[in-house]
Motif scaffolding. Structure first.
Motif, PDB file in Angstrom:
ATOM      1  N   GLU A  44       1.091  -1.113   0.006  1.00  0.00           N
ATOM      2  CA  GLU A  44      -0.243  -0.041   0.059  1.00  0.00           C
ATOM      3  C   GLU A  44       1.086   1.364  -0.134  1.00  0.00           C
ATOM      4  OE1 GLU A  44      -3.531   0.019   0.218  1.00  0.00           O
ATOM      5  OE2 GLU A  44      -3.368  -2.182  -0.219  1.00  0.00           O
ATOM      6  N   GLU A  45       0.370   2.429   0.212  1.00  0.00           N
ATOM      7  CA  GLU A  45       1.138   3.723   0.374  1.00  0.00           C
ATOM      8  C   GLU A  45       2.215   3.292   1.366  1.00  0.00           C
ATOM      9  OE1 GLU A  45      -1.570   7.111  -0.619  1.00  0.00           O
ATOM     10  OE2 GLU A  45      -2.141   6.148   1.186  1.00  0.00           O
ATOM     11  N   MET A  46       3.279   4.084   1.386  1.00  0.00           N
ATOM     12  CA  MET A  46       4.144   3.784   2.476  1.00  0.00           C
ATOM     13  C   MET A  46       4.932   5.263   2.569  1.00  0.00           C
ATOM     14  SD  MET A  46       5.935   0.153   1.424  1.00  0.00           S
ATOM     15  CE  MET A  46       7.072   0.134   2.690  1.00  0.00           C
ATOM     16  N   SER A  47       5.186   5.392   3.686  1.00  0.00           N
ATOM     17  CA  SER A  47       6.140   6.434   4.094  1.00  0.00           C
ATOM     18  C   SER A  47       7.745   6.287   3.799  1.00  0.00           C
ATOM     19  CB  SER A  47       6.050   7.046   5.668  1.00  0.00           C
ATOM     20  OG  SER A  47       6.779   5.747   6.569  1.00  0.00           O
ATOM     21  N   ILE A  48       8.301   7.311   3.604  1.00  0.00           N
ATOM     22  CA  ILE A  48       9.876   6.973   3.729  1.00  0.00           C
ATOM     23  C   ILE A  48      10.681   6.026   4.604  1.00  0.00           C
ATOM     24  CG2 ILE A  48      12.118   8.064   3.609  1.00  0.00           C
ATOM     25  CD1 ILE A  48      10.686  10.826   2.563  1.00  0.00           C
ATOM     26  N   LYS A  49      10.199   6.383   5.836  1.00  0.00           N
ATOM     27  CA  LYS A  49      10.565   5.722   6.984  1.00  0.00           C
ATOM     28  C   LYS A  49      10.231   3.917   6.949  1.00  0.00           C
ATOM     29  CE  LYS A  49      12.820   5.270  11.327  1.00  0.00           C
ATOM     30  NZ  LYS A  49      14.161   5.216  10.799  1.00  0.00           N
ATOM     31  N   GLU A  50       8.786   3.961   6.475  1.00  0.00           N
ATOM     32  CA  GLU A  50       8.592   2.530   6.174  1.00  0.00           C
ATOM     33  C   GLU A  50       9.221   1.832   5.207  1.00  0.00           C
ATOM     34  OE1 GLU A  50       3.877   2.343   7.263  1.00  0.00           O
ATOM     35  OE2 GLU A  50       4.623   3.357   5.588  1.00  0.00           O
ATOM     36  N   VAL A  51       9.613   2.432   4.059  1.00  0.00           N
ATOM     37  CA  VAL A  51      10.317   1.951   2.924  1.00  0.00           C
ATOM     38  C   VAL A  51      12.026   1.691   3.488  1.00  0.00           C
ATOM     39  CG1 VAL A  51      11.471   2.611   0.533  1.00  0.00           C
ATOM     40  CG2 VAL A  51       9.138   3.274   1.130  1.00  0.00           C
ATOM     41  N   GLN A  52      12.371   2.811   4.082  1.00  0.00           N
ATOM     42  CA  GLN A  52      13.967   2.552   4.695  1.00  0.00           C
ATOM     43  C   GLN A  52      13.816   1.365   5.442  1.00  0.00           C
ATOM     44  OE1 GLN A  52      14.726   5.047   8.077  1.00  0.00           O
ATOM     45  NE2 GLN A  52      17.209   4.727   7.612  1.00  0.00           N
ATOM     46  N   SER A  53      13.067   1.105   6.414  1.00  0.00           N
ATOM     47  CA  SER A  53      13.096  -0.057   7.261  1.00  0.00           C
ATOM     48  C   SER A  53      12.911  -1.372   6.464  1.00  0.00           C
ATOM     49  CB  SER A  53      11.698   0.215   8.184  1.00  0.00           C
ATOM     50  OG  SER A  53      11.769  -0.978   8.827  1.00  0.00           O
ATOM     51  N   ARG A  54      12.188  -1.428   5.462  1.00  0.00           N
ATOM     52  CA  ARG A  54      12.093  -2.674   4.574  1.00  0.00           C
ATOM     53  C   ARG A  54      13.266  -2.833   3.860  1.00  0.00           C
ATOM     54  NH1 ARG A  54       6.115  -3.682   2.654  1.00  0.00           N
ATOM     55  NH2 ARG A  54       5.125  -3.291   4.541  1.00  0.00           N
ATOM     56  N   LEU A  55      14.017  -1.632   3.408  1.00  0.00           N
ATOM     57  CA  LEU A  55      15.213  -1.860   2.511  1.00  0.00           C
ATOM     58  C   LEU A  55      16.394  -2.168   3.655  1.00  0.00           C
ATOM     59  CD1 LEU A  55      15.013   1.344   0.575  1.00  0.00           C
ATOM     60  CD2 LEU A  55      14.909  -1.175  -0.417  1.00  0.00           C
ATOM     61  N   GLU A  56      16.168  -1.803   4.822  1.00  0.00           N
ATOM     62  CA  GLU A  56      17.555  -2.060   5.844  1.00  0.00           C
ATOM     63  C   GLU A  56      17.409  -3.407   6.271  1.00  0.00           C
ATOM     64  OE1 GLU A  56      17.200   0.672   9.268  1.00  0.00           O
ATOM     65  OE2 GLU A  56      19.008   1.786   8.284  1.00  0.00           O
ATOM     66  N   GLN A  57      16.549  -4.258   5.711  1.00  0.00           N
ATOM     67  CA  GLN A  57      16.283  -5.859   6.152  1.00  0.00           C
ATOM     68  C   GLN A  57      17.540  -6.380   5.523  1.00  0.00           C
ATOM     69  OE1 GLN A  57      12.787  -7.143   5.297  1.00  0.00           O
ATOM     70  NE2 GLN A  57      11.708  -6.241   7.184  1.00  0.00           N
ATOM     71  N   SER A  58      18.057  -5.848   4.401  1.00  0.00           N
ATOM     72  CA  SER A  58      19.162  -6.451   3.663  1.00  0.00           C
ATOM     73  C   SER A  58      20.490  -5.896   4.086  1.00  0.00           C
ATOM     74  CB  SER A  58      19.075  -6.410   2.262  1.00  0.00           C
ATOM     75  OG  SER A  58      18.617  -5.139   1.696  1.00  0.00           O
ATOM     76  N   LYS A  59      20.292  -4.437   4.011  1.00  0.00           N
ATOM     77  CA  LYS A  59      21.700  -3.863   4.560  1.00  0.00           C
ATOM     78  C   LYS A  59      21.314  -2.443   5.199  1.00  0.00           C
ATOM     79  CE  LYS A  59      23.358  -1.603   0.426  1.00  0.00           C
ATOM     80  NZ  LYS A  59      24.675  -1.452  -0.480  1.00  0.00           N
ATOM     81  N   PRO A  60      22.064  -1.865   6.088  1.00  0.00           N
ATOM     82  CA  PRO A  60      21.654  -0.398   6.551  1.00  0.00           C
ATOM     83  C   PRO A  60      21.785   0.564   5.466  1.00  0.00           C
ATOM     84  CG  PRO A  60      23.561  -1.501   7.939  1.00  0.00           C
ATOM     85  CD  PRO A  60      23.269  -2.174   6.497  1.00  0.00           C
ATOM     86  N   ILE A  61      20.863   1.372   5.414  1.00  0.00           N
ATOM     87  CA  ILE A  61      20.535   2.495   4.341  1.00  0.00           C
ATOM     88  C   ILE A  61      20.119   3.832   4.937  1.00  0.00           C
ATOM     89  CG2 ILE A  61      18.239   1.957   3.651  1.00  0.00           C
ATOM     90  CD1 ILE A  61      19.184   2.476   0.840  1.00  0.00           C
ATOM     91  N   ASN A  62      20.744   4.947   4.588  1.00  0.00           N
ATOM     92  CA  ASN A  62      20.654   6.342   5.238  1.00  0.00           C
ATOM     93  C   ASN A  62      18.957   6.748   4.736  1.00  0.00           C
ATOM     94  OD1 ASN A  62      20.503   9.434   4.902  1.00  0.00           O
ATOM     95  ND2 ASN A  62      22.500   9.005   6.194  1.00  0.00           N
ATOM     96  N   PHE A  63      18.606   7.272   5.842  1.00  0.00           N
ATOM     97  CA  PHE A  63      16.928   7.822   5.621  1.00  0.00           C
ATOM     98  C   PHE A  63      17.113   8.769   4.441  1.00  0.00           C
ATOM     99  CE2 PHE A  63      13.992  11.190   6.435  1.00  0.00           C
ATOM    100  CZ  PHE A  63      12.751  10.400   6.565  1.00  0.00           C
ATOM    101  N   ASN A  64      17.984   9.661   4.675  1.00  0.00           N
ATOM    102  CA  ASN A  64      18.163  10.999   3.511  1.00  0.00           C
ATOM    103  C   ASN A  64      18.356  10.492   2.100  1.00  0.00           C
ATOM    104  OD1 ASN A  64      17.885  13.003   5.521  1.00  0.00           O
ATOM    105  ND2 ASN A  64      19.911  13.097   5.944  1.00  0.00           N
ATOM    106  N   THR A  65      18.999   9.432   2.174  1.00  0.00           N
ATOM    107  CA  THR A  65      19.270   8.618   0.667  1.00  0.00           C
ATOM    108  C   THR A  65      17.931   8.162   0.208  1.00  0.00           C
ATOM    109  OG1 THR A  65      21.434   8.272   1.320  1.00  0.00           O
ATOM    110  CG2 THR A  65      20.562   6.879  -0.499  1.00  0.00           C
ATOM    111  N   VAL A  66      17.152   7.365   0.991  1.00  0.00           N
ATOM    112  CA  VAL A  66      15.942   7.076   0.595  1.00  0.00           C
ATOM    113  C   VAL A  66      14.916   8.317   0.389  1.00  0.00           C
ATOM    114  CG1 VAL A  66      14.004   5.803   1.316  1.00  0.00           C
ATOM    115  CG2 VAL A  66      16.184   4.897   2.090  1.00  0.00           C
ATOM    116  N   MET A  67      14.974   9.203   1.244  1.00  0.00           N
ATOM    117  CA  MET A  67      13.929  10.592   0.822  1.00  0.00           C
ATOM    118  C   MET A  67      14.491  11.058  -0.423  1.00  0.00           C
ATOM    119  SD  MET A  67      13.701  13.661   3.297  1.00  0.00           S
ATOM    120  CE  MET A  67      15.357  14.186   3.090  1.00  0.00           C
TER     121      MET A  67
END
Length: 138
Positions: free
Chosen positions: A32-55
């Motif tokens: 469904e719709e997702m916030s940046i934080k939700e996307v970052q959280s799911r992406l981080e399951q594979s490796k850490p990723i910066n919030f600002n980069t995702v934004m």
């Protein structure tokens, strides 16, 4: 919406997007719709990723017309502007049109050669489509 570059040596969505863009789009097409934080959280399951980069990447996808953004209270929610199927349909059609415009008959010959080597069913579909075009009165 128009993708500016097509990477023929890549596979899947990476032909149209950078690696992170492709991962974000895949997530959003399957959710469904997702916030940046939700996307970052799911992406981080594979490796850490910066919030600002995702934004930054998500907002660039908004600027390109690929994502839609709406505000809800104190956060923004993102979703694709069209389905994955529609996106691929549009992009493959534009790519085909551009190839035909620039290279004409060469493209037709190469497509038929590839169809013969790959899949008889696709060749049959092409034949039916050509027969349908020939039957249309001008």
């Amino acid at each position: 919406m128009s993708i500016k570059s097509f990477k023929y040596d890549e596979v899947g969505l990476n032909r149209f997007f950078g690696t992170l863009e492709a991962k974000i789009m895949e997530l959003l097409w399957n959710s469904e719709e997702m916030s940046i934080k939700e996307v970052q959280s799911r992406l981080e399951q594979s490796k850490p990723i910066n919030f600002n980069t995702v934004m930054t990447v998500m907002n660039r996808l908004v600027d390109k017309g690929i994502l839609l953004k709406r505000s809800r209270s104190r956060q923004s929610l993102y979703k694709p502007s069209q389905s994955k199927e529609r996106f691929i349909e549009e992009q493959s059609k534009k790519l085909t049109e551009n190839l035909f415009e620039e290279f004409g008959g060469l493209v037709i010959n190469h497509m038929i050669d590839v169809l013969k080597e790959v899949d008889q069913e696709l060749l049959d579909q092409l034949e039916l489509k050509i027969q349908g075009l020939k039957r249309k009165p001008e």
